[in-house]
Design a protein around this motif. Sequence first.
Motif, PDB file in Angstrom:
ATOM      1  N   HIS A 516       0.758  -1.065  -0.095  1.00  0.00           N
ATOM      2  CA  HIS A 516       0.011   0.037   0.079  1.00  0.00           C
ATOM      3  C   HIS A 516       0.703   1.313  -0.013  1.00  0.00           C
ATOM      4  O   HIS A 516       0.671   2.255  -0.674  1.00  0.00           O
ATOM      5  N   ALA A 517       1.936   1.239   0.845  1.00  0.00           N
ATOM      6  CA  ALA A 517       2.686   2.299   0.760  1.00  0.00           C
ATOM      7  C   ALA A 517       3.429   2.699  -0.538  1.00  0.00           C
ATOM      8  O   ALA A 517       3.489   3.795  -1.079  1.00  0.00           O
ATOM      9  N   SER A 518       3.893   1.598  -1.311  1.00  0.00           N
ATOM     10  CA  SER A 518       4.540   1.544  -2.614  1.00  0.00           C
ATOM     11  C   SER A 518       3.319   2.115  -3.857  1.00  0.00           C
ATOM     12  O   SER A 518       3.917   2.689  -4.443  1.00  0.00           O
ATOM     13  N   LYS A 519       1.993   1.959  -3.333  1.00  0.00           N
ATOM     14  CA  LYS A 519       1.011   2.635  -4.194  1.00  0.00           C
ATOM     15  C   LYS A 519       0.748   3.712  -3.643  1.00  0.00           C
ATOM     16  O   LYS A 519      -0.437   4.187  -4.195  1.00  0.00           O
ATOM     17  N   GLY A 520       1.267   4.559  -2.788  1.00  0.00           N
ATOM     18  CA  GLY A 520       0.827   5.632  -2.532  1.00  0.00           C
ATOM     19  C   GLY A 520       0.370   6.305  -1.063  1.00  0.00           C
ATOM     20  O   GLY A 520       0.565   7.430  -0.707  1.00  0.00           O
ATOM     21  N   MET A 521       0.206   5.183  -0.256  1.00  0.00           N
ATOM     22  CA  MET A 521      -0.275   5.563   0.886  1.00  0.00           C
ATOM     23  C   MET A 521       0.722   5.928   2.175  1.00  0.00           C
ATOM     24  O   MET A 521       1.115   5.117   2.877  1.00  0.00           O
ATOM     25  N   MET A 522       1.361   7.212   1.727  1.00  0.00           N
ATOM     26  CA  MET A 522       2.436   7.674   2.650  1.00  0.00           C
ATOM     27  C   MET A 522       2.170   9.321   2.696  1.00  0.00           C
ATOM     28  O   MET A 522       1.830   9.655   1.714  1.00  0.00           O
ATOM     29  N   THR A 523       2.664   9.737   3.666  1.00  0.00           N
ATOM     30  CA  THR A 523       2.748  11.187   3.756  1.00  0.00           C
ATOM     31  C   THR A 523       3.931  11.428   4.815  1.00  0.00           C
ATOM     32  O   THR A 523       4.494  10.637   5.217  1.00  0.00           O
TER      33      THR A 523
END
Length: 545
Positions: A516-523
Amino acid sequence: MKKRIALPVLLAGALVLSACSNSSQPPNPKEHDMAHPASAAPQGDQAKPVSASEDLAQHVLTGNTFTLTAKESTLRLDDNTVKEVWTYNGTVPGPELRVKQGETIQVVLKNELPEPVTIHWHGLPVTNSMDGIPGVTQNAVKPGESFTYQFKADVRGTYWYHSHQNGVVQVDKGLYGSLVVEPSDPQPVDKDYTLVLDEWLKDDSMAEIHGGGHAGMNLSNGNPDGGHQAMDMGHSRNGHSGMNMGSPEMPMSDAEMMPLMYTIFSANGKTGSAIQPLMVKEGDKVRIRLVNAGFLSHKLNLQGHEFKIVATDGQPINHPPLVSGQLLNIAPGERYDIEFTANNPGSWLLEERSSNPGAKSLTVPIVYEGFKTAAAKAESGDLPLLDITQYGEAAKSHFSLDDKYDVEYTMDLNTKMANGEMAFTINGKTYPDTPPIDVRKGDLVKVTLVNNSPKDLHPMHLHGHFFQVLSKNGKPVSGSPLVKDTLNLLPGEAYVVAFKADNPGNWMFHCHDLGHASKGMMTEVKYAGFKPDFTIDPTVNNIPE
């Protein structure tokens, strides 16, 4: 132009082919039968094969100066299954580092792998430059090079370390280990065990479906101040989350797909009957430190004993009561320390009790002295999940829902289709376009996390800080003050957490399902006026998830 084929169609086909090959084809050359080596000595000279369960126990390093060498190796999960892995110091997990609270720790990372790597000290608050995030706090360490991490281990507890360079691939390959900060005021137990949990693909040919590529986030030409303009999210070949079973109208969620792919569960690099028993004697006070280094949550049942949860994510629980007949759910990135008194002689299991296909392979024997020949049996039947927000005794804490906060931020976690692929979003955006949490040193920060994904769960991890969980689904936490760095949100759940901005830097706040992080779920939590102390090297190919 190559046409994309929907992942679950590939997945379904791969599962069928795998099943066929298991029954009618020679075994995968990467999965050797160690009991029947290809090259055998003459019968009279041939040594008796050593069972995987007889391999040496997890290596523990003590002191305050360490060297961790990232290198390729093989992992024997059981007598029939060998995986090609990436490791720290040749083992999966890497060596457990046991250090004393208050000491300054130095770790030299040497990279003998063909790709850049880092080390992130998961859960342990370190200075920002030591956090191990490629393109955010440092450049990833190139092949043949080294980097020295130095930090003070101020906060006691159970932590772990892992690569944060292309983590969805590198952690999946085995680049992780445990880290224990022993308290300055010792709390002795008779037995102190660490179990690092993980999952593995039965068929390695599915690795490309799950993790191949992952090149979407590239900080080679990014801005170390946090702009990261060079990240291209549009060309990732990440199969971890490109789900589509049958039709675009009925997508298969990550939560549904991953257990079908990852069907071998392990504890300390062993699975099933190869998992080494935890030996106890009657009257022992036993502590088990649980670390989830995988992609899946694990629901655990301790047979035959009452236990108490003494810490979560390394932080103590106030007056934890004894419980039994309840499942402890540990999500990716989380840690739980449990304790029990060995007062029921025999042979028992710490076992997974979920519907996942790999669940039966996660059975950790707990064997009393004198009962080695007695085999424990798995139990069946439904058991309730323990709710950690209602566990332990209430006490005075640092934060409350009624406090005045300098910064308030709502984090809408969701799933959407973007350019034919699944994306995992924060407030409708994917990293690096997700809105940061902007703070100043000393700010009190309140974050409301809401999981609006229809089926996917999101274990959210904050770097560099602990947060206190204040409420769950609108109800205040009624048990012990709950201090964590990783919080699992099921679909539809909402939590309010709070922390003090007391560690300047640019800090990741992301889902620890690394797909999920690699597909965008990071801030990021970004401190006003902070400047990183490194310059991005455009030749490194920094990939920060």
